[in-house]
Structures are given as structure tokens and as C-alpha cells.
Design an enzyme around this catalytic site. Structure first.
Site, PDB file in Angstrom:
ATOM      1  N   HIS A 109       1.201  -1.360  -0.197  1.00  0.00           N
ATOM      2  CA  HIS A 109      -0.279   0.168   0.262  1.00  0.00           C
ATOM      3  C   HIS A 109       0.870   0.814   0.682  1.00  0.00           C
ATOM      4  CE1 HIS A 109      -3.126   1.964   0.204  1.00  0.00           C
ATOM      5  NE2 HIS A 109      -3.488   2.264   1.749  1.00  0.00           N
TER       6      HIS A 109
ATOM      7  N   ASP B 149       2.953   5.595  -6.174  1.00  0.00           N
ATOM      8  CA  ASP B 149       4.733   5.592  -5.947  1.00  0.00           C
ATOM      9  C   ASP B 149       5.334   5.543  -6.801  1.00  0.00           C
ATOM     10  OD1 ASP B 149       3.565   5.514  -3.440  1.00  0.00           O
ATOM     11  OD2 ASP B 149       2.591   3.535  -3.388  1.00  0.00           O
TER      12      ASP B 149
ATOM     13  N   HIS C 293      -1.900  -1.397  -9.876  1.00  0.00           N
ATOM     14  CA  HIS C 293      -2.785  -1.636  -8.693  1.00  0.00           C
ATOM     15  C   HIS C 293      -4.108  -2.086  -9.181  1.00  0.00           C
ATOM     16  CE1 HIS C 293      -5.768   1.619  -6.799  1.00  0.00           C
ATOM     17  NE2 HIS C 293      -4.502   2.236  -6.254  1.00  0.00           N
TER      18      HIS C 293
HETATM   19  N1  ACO Z   1       5.741  -6.510 -11.142  1.00  0.00           N
HETATM   20  C1  ACO Z   1       5.219  -7.577 -11.560  1.00  0.00           C
HETATM   21  N2  ACO Z   1       3.984  -7.577 -11.676  1.00  0.00           N
HETATM   22  C2  ACO Z   1       2.659  -7.632 -11.269  1.00  0.00           C
HETATM   23  C3  ACO Z   1       3.427  -6.264 -10.603  1.00  0.00           C
HETATM   24  C4  ACO Z   1       4.039  -6.026  -9.973  1.00  0.00           C
HETATM   25  N3  ACO Z   1       4.381  -4.434  -9.428  1.00  0.00           N
HETATM   26  N4  ACO Z   1       2.552  -6.190 -10.026  1.00  0.00           N
HETATM   27  C5  ACO Z   1       0.824  -7.060  -9.821  1.00  0.00           C
HETATM   28  N5  ACO Z   1       1.469  -7.987 -11.068  1.00  0.00           N
HETATM   29  C6  ACO Z   1       1.010  -9.306 -11.280  1.00  0.00           C
HETATM   30  C7  ACO Z   1       0.588 -10.974 -10.952  1.00  0.00           C
HETATM   31  O1  ACO Z   1       1.810 -11.328 -10.799  1.00  0.00           O
HETATM   32  C8  ACO Z   1       0.027 -11.327 -11.647  1.00  0.00           C
HETATM   33  O2  ACO Z   1       0.265 -12.196 -12.155  1.00  0.00           O
HETATM   34  P1  ACO Z   1      -0.697 -13.063 -12.147  1.00  0.00           P
HETATM   35  O3  ACO Z   1      -1.527 -12.787 -13.234  1.00  0.00           O
HETATM   36  O4  ACO Z   1       0.355 -13.577 -13.417  1.00  0.00           O
HETATM   37  O5  ACO Z   1      -0.571 -14.473 -11.312  1.00  0.00           O
HETATM   38  C9  ACO Z   1      -1.164  -9.664 -12.292  1.00  0.00           C
HETATM   39  O6  ACO Z   1       0.058  -9.102 -12.434  1.00  0.00           O
HETATM   40  C10 ACO Z   1      -2.142  -9.452 -11.459  1.00  0.00           C
HETATM   41  O7  ACO Z   1      -1.904  -8.750  -9.822  1.00  0.00           O
HETATM   42  P2  ACO Z   1      -2.527  -8.728  -8.597  1.00  0.00           P
HETATM   43  O8  ACO Z   1      -0.994  -9.640  -7.785  1.00  0.00           O
HETATM   44  O9  ACO Z   1      -3.360  -9.899  -8.889  1.00  0.00           O
HETATM   45  O10 ACO Z   1      -3.547  -7.415  -8.746  1.00  0.00           O
HETATM   46  P3  ACO Z   1      -3.401  -6.995  -7.474  1.00  0.00           P
HETATM   47  O11 ACO Z   1      -4.517  -6.009  -7.589  1.00  0.00           O
HETATM   48  O12 ACO Z   1      -4.114  -8.021  -6.050  1.00  0.00           O
HETATM   49  O13 ACO Z   1      -2.487  -5.551  -6.515  1.00  0.00           O
HETATM   50  C11 ACO Z   1      -0.820  -4.188  -6.237  1.00  0.00           C
HETATM   51  C12 ACO Z   1      -2.697  -4.782  -6.858  1.00  0.00           C
HETATM   52  C13 ACO Z   1      -1.010  -4.723  -4.717  1.00  0.00           C
HETATM   53  C14 ACO Z   1      -0.798  -2.778  -6.408  1.00  0.00           C
HETATM   54  C15 ACO Z   1      -0.060  -5.243  -7.439  1.00  0.00           C
HETATM   55  O14 ACO Z   1      -0.181  -4.603  -7.932  1.00  0.00           O
HETATM   56  C16 ACO Z   1       1.331  -5.253  -6.450  1.00  0.00           C
HETATM   57  O15 ACO Z   1       1.747  -5.829  -5.362  1.00  0.00           O
HETATM   58  N6  ACO Z   1       1.903  -3.878  -6.834  1.00  0.00           N
HETATM   59  C17 ACO Z   1       3.585  -3.101  -6.136  1.00  0.00           C
HETATM   60  C18 ACO Z   1       2.922  -2.998  -5.152  1.00  0.00           C
HETATM   61  C19 ACO Z   1       2.647  -1.362  -5.165  1.00  0.00           C
HETATM   62  O16 ACO Z   1       3.176  -0.339  -6.188  1.00  0.00           O
HETATM   63  N7  ACO Z   1       1.932  -0.685  -4.914  1.00  0.00           N
HETATM   64  C20 ACO Z   1       0.976   0.696  -4.414  1.00  0.00           C
HETATM   65  C21 ACO Z   1      -0.246   0.411  -4.697  1.00  0.00           C
HETATM   66  S1  ACO Z   1      -1.296   2.334  -5.460  1.00  0.00           S
HETATM   67  C22 ACO Z   1      -1.133   2.434  -3.312  1.00  0.00           C
HETATM   68  O17 ACO Z   1      -1.473   1.732  -2.550  1.00  0.00           O
HETATM   69  C23 ACO Z   1      -1.412   3.780  -2.695  1.00  0.00           C
END
Ligand code: ACO
Length: 437
Positions: free
Chosen positions: A268, A363, A307
Site C-alpha cells: 500500500h 508511488d 493497482h
Molecule cells: N510487478 C510485476 N507483476 C505484477 C505487479 C508488479 N508490480 N503487480 C501485479 N503483478 C502481476 C501479478 O503477479 C499477477 O500476475 P499473474 O496473473 O501472472 O499471477 C497480475 O499482475 C495481477 O496482480 P495481482 O497481484 O492479482 O493484482 P492486485 O490487484 O491484487 O494487486 C497491487 C495490486 C497490490 C498494487 C500489485 O499490483 C502490487 O503488488 N504492486 C506493487 C506494489 C505497489 O506498487 N503498491 C502500491 C499500490 S498504490 C497504493 O497503494 C497507494
């Protein structure tokens, strides 16, 4: 009428049900009537991580993740970032309308006169270890305000609530600045009522022996814009915590501390700190392709990308890039920006990221900009928590005023043992069989 009703046929019983839609959504409680017999509890929905469940009605923030749209109370974020101050936007988010000149003057005056911390709160901060993480200090100190203002428990009194809102919005920059001064071993600087909200924050962070702190206007403006972008973001993880804790009628200080704790996680608000760590790990522009390949191979995530809601460019990331350019005009370039731009360029062309609709989020650039301004990565999430306090309080007020809301209490699907008899300690050597369902 027909398009507002959904028919469900239960093949277990051959019964059919006509369920009304509420503003386009099915009320989960309407499913309870779908039973196989009088002893059946009724049908539940199963939705880990709230992937498809609206937990409330809200009139505060609108996001269209596919089109990259963010609006507070109907106003596009781009217009607010360009034309307003943060406190003006805070008023809008909290009270629903942009303030008149008189309302704004009173609002700013109230916030300005609630920025000081009780001396015991200052002493409380002094008790942290020299290397305590600023977010840990921030969360604990916001919670500790609850002990200073016991009247805050009076959550059904609108005037009492307003007072706590002034206090929280006024004091969070002071707490944030003091966590920084504490970690540097510098004396705390009292608020200066002549200064604007961001200038006063900068004063409490960076004033040394000079009689009056003068913030660089471009940096103060950039910080104010960042605060506007972070003010609210509908039902995100920390807003959901604010509402859930607030639903037990806990006071707003402990609710805000709980929300800040949720924000601190690396998935987050903690992500901006992780972005900087990631860029340091990459080290140089030429190593970006190899890093992207390792992410694709499953070694970690590209922090600052992706996201839950945005499946398009996060509109805030675009504005941050603009604000970052203004900061770099003052501070000089940041070599990390080059690595970040290369990361973005490569990721946005790569099939893995394109297919999953992974774009830079808020971010991705905020950390680089904060670092150029002189903030250490440990402070980044605290910088996020200051403006988000406004959103949390708006969500909290809305939740309390909503007659449909009750104490937040999800249900579960129990997967543990059936009832079994107690085993005395001397007979526990043999492991019980694992649960069968
Ligand atoms: N890098 C690489 N792969 C990713 C990333 C990433 N940053 N984010 C998602 N994916 C991939 C997942 O591995 C998944 O792949 P799969 O379908 O092959 O399993 C797919 O994309 C879908 O991702 P989920 O994790 O299911 O998406 P979710 O909506 O649950 O997660 C989240 C969203 C937590 C923001 C995720 O994108 C992430 O962890 N990003 C990195 C952390 C980040 O930047 N967080 C800040 C968010 S903004 C905020 O809170 C202010």
C-alpha cells in the site's frame, strides 16, 4: 422495472428468486433467503480481499480505473491540483463543496490553530529509540493523541467530531516532522502560524538556527500538489480499515492510527519506499532490462507498478511527473529519475506488463521527488499519511452518518475440525488427523 431485478434459479431446490438490484448491485443479504431447507443458514457470498464487493455507498471519490479518471466530489483531480491549495481540497473532500472565501479563511484559521502538540506528546515521542522507523512513531503518536483528548470518544456529537478533525489535520504534519527531527537528534521546531500548511511543515522539518524559515515557493507548491493527489482514494486498504475500526465507535485518533498502520505496508503506502530501494538495487540504467526480466521470471514485483483499480495510467502519476520536474528545476536532476524513466519505458512496451495492464502508480515517481527534496525513504509513507488523514476522516464521517452501516463484521467459511474431545497433555504425542474439508 425488469432491468432492475435479477432472477436466480436454484437448481438444488428448483426454486426461483426475483432479487431487486440496489443502484446496480445485488444486496448480499438478499441472497440469505436462498435456502435448501428451514435449517439452512442461507446463501452467502465468498469474496476474499473484497475483489467484487461494495462495502458502502460513498459520495466522496470517484475512480474509473479503466479510463484513468480520479475525481473528488465530482471535480477532476487535474483541475484541483492546478487551481487549489491542499487545505481547500481538504475542505471539499470533508464537507462536499468547495469553500467560499469566508469558509476557507475560517477553515485555514482552525487548522492553523490546532497544529501544536501537547508537551506530554512531545515527551512521548522522545521515548522512541534513535533509529525507530518514522512510520512506527507516527502511528503510535497519532494513537496516543486519544489519551490527550478523551472527548474524542463522543463520536455521535457533530461538533466534537469537527474539533477532532481540526486537531488531526492540524497535528499530523507536526507529528510527522517530529519523527524526522527525532531520528536526526535535532530539537523539535514549534509550528509557525504565519506560514501556509506545506510551508509550516517544511519549517518544522528543516528550520535550524535562522530566525524565520523561508520555504522555496516551488518546493512548497510541489508538496502541496502531492498532498492534493494523496487526499483520498475511495475504498482502499487503509480507508477500509478506518471505516472498519470506526464502525465499532472507536475514537478518530485510534481509527486514524489503525488506518496509518494499514498504509505502512509495502503493498500500500509503503510502496514508495520500496521503489527507491528497488532503484538503488538496479543501480544503473543499463541494468534495467535484466531487472525487468527477473521480475517476469517471478523474482519480486516491480514496485510502484500495478493497482487494484487502475488498469490504465494512474492520473496521479502523470501530475507527479509534472511536479517532479518543478522540483528538479530547483534541486538539480536526480540520477534515479533516469533509471525510473527507463524502467517505465521498458515495462510499458513489455508483453508481460501490457497484458496485465500494469502501469506506474502514484508511488512510482513520488519517492524520487521526495528524495530530491531532501526526504529519506523512511519518511515517504509518513508524507503519504499526512494528506490521507483527510480522506480517512471523510470516510469515517460518512460511515457514521450512514444509517445502513453497522459494526463491520464479515462472515467466514469455516474449514477447521468438527467438534472433538479434549486431549490431556500426556496423551498428545500422536498427531490428530488433519481436517478433511
Ligand atoms: N510487478 C510485476 N507483476 C505484477 C505487479 C508488479 N508490480 N503487480 C501485479 N503483478 C502481476 C501479478 O503477479 C499477477 O500476475 P499473474 O496473473 O501472472 O499471477 C497480475 O499482475 C495481477 O496482480 P495481482 O497481484 O492479482 O493484482 P492486485 O490487484 O491484487 O494487486 C497491487 C495490486 C497490490 C498494487 C500489485 O499490483 C502490487 O503488488 N504492486 C506493487 C506494489 C505497489 O506498487 N503498491 C502500491 C499500490 S498504490 C497504493 O497503494 C497507494
Amino acid at each position: 422495472m425488469e432491468d432492475k431485478v435479477i432472477s436466480i434459479a436454484d437448481r438444488r431446490t428448483q426454486a426461483t428468486y426475483e432479487l431487486p438490484l440496489h443502484k446496480g448491485a445485488l444486496r448480499a443479504m438478499d441472497l440469505r433467503q436462498i435456502k435448501t431447507g428451514p435449517d439452512d443458514f442461507g446463501l452467502m457470498t465468498y469474496d476474499p480481499a473484497f475483489m467484487n464487493t461494495a462495502s458502502c455507498e460513498s459520495a466522496i471519490t470517484f475512480i474509473d480505473g479503466d479510463r484513468g479518471i480520479l475525481r473528488y466530489r465530482g471535480y477532476p483531480i487535474e483541475q484541483l491540483a492546478e487551481k487549489c491549495t491542499f487545505l481547500e481540497v481538504a475542505y471539499l473532500v470533508l464537507f462536499g463543496e468547495l469553500p467560499t472565501s469566508a469558509e476557507l479563511a475560517d477553515w485555514v484559521d482552525q487548522i492553523t490553530h490546532h497544529t501544536m502538540l501537547h508537551e506530554t506528546t512531545k515527551k512521548f515521542l522522545e521515548g522512541f529509540r534513535y533509529d525507530a522507523h518514522p512510520m512506527g512513531m507516527f502511528i503510535s503518536t497519532v494513537a496516543a493523541l486519544s489519551t490527550v483528548y478523551p472527548g474524542a470518544r463522543n463520536v455521535h456529537d457533530a461538533e466534537a467530531r469537527k474539533l477532532q478533525i481540526y486537531r488531526l489535520i492540524g497535528k499530523v504534519p507536526t507529528i510527522a516532522a517530529y519523527t524526522y527531527r527525532h531520528s536526526r537528534g535535532f530539537p523539535y521546531v514549534y509550528p509557525d502560524n504565519d506560514l501556509s500548511y506545506p510551508e509550516n511543515f517544511m519549517n518544522m522539518l528543516w528550520k535550524m538556527a535562522e530566525p524565520k524559515y523561508q520555504a522555496h515557493p516551488h518546493l512548497a507548491k510541489a508538496l502541496d500538489v502531492l498532498f492534493i493527489l494523496h487526499a483520498d482514494h475511495e475504498q482502499n486498504c487503509s480507508a477500509n480499515v478506518m471505516r472498519a475500526v470506526g464502525s465499532s465507535l472507536a475514537d478518530p485518533f485510534v481509527c486514524t492510527a489503525a488506518a496509518a498502520a494499514a498504509l505502512s505496508g509495502p503493498l500500500h503506502g509503503g510502496a514508495n519506499e520500496e521503489v527507491l530501494k528497488m532503484i538503488d538495487e538496479i543501480g544503473s540504467k543499463d541494468r534495467v532490462p535484466a531487472y525487468v526480466e527477473s521480475v517476469k521470471a517471478g523474482h519480486g514485483k516491480l514496485m510502484g507498478f500495478g493497482h487494484r483499480i487502475y488498469k490504465n495510467y494512474d492520473p496521479r502519476a502523470r501530475i507527479i511527473k509534472w511536479a517532479a520536474d518543478r522540483v528538479f528545476e530547483v534541486t538539480g536532476g536526480n540520477p534515479k529519475l533516469e533509471i525510473a524513466l527507463e524502467l517505465e519505458r521498458i515495462a510499458l512496451q513489455d508483453e508481460y506488463f501490457v497484458k496485465r495492464k500494469l502501469y506506474p502508480n502514484v508511488d512510482f515517481y513520488s519517492g524520487i521527488m521526495y528524495q530530491a527534496m531532501g526526504f529519506k525513504p523512511e519518511m515517504f509513507t509518513v508524507l503519504f499519511a499526512i494528506p490521507r488523514t483527510v480522506g480517512w476522516l471523510a470516510q469515517w464521517q460518512e460511515m457514521l452518518a450512514d444509517p445502513e452501516q453497522k459494526i463491520a463484521r464479515p462472515r467466514q467459511i469455516y474449514t477447521g475440525h468438527e467438534a472433538r474431545d479434549f486431549v490431556p497433555i500426556e496423551k498428545r504425542g500422536v498427531k490428530a488427523a488433519p481436517p478433511t474439508r
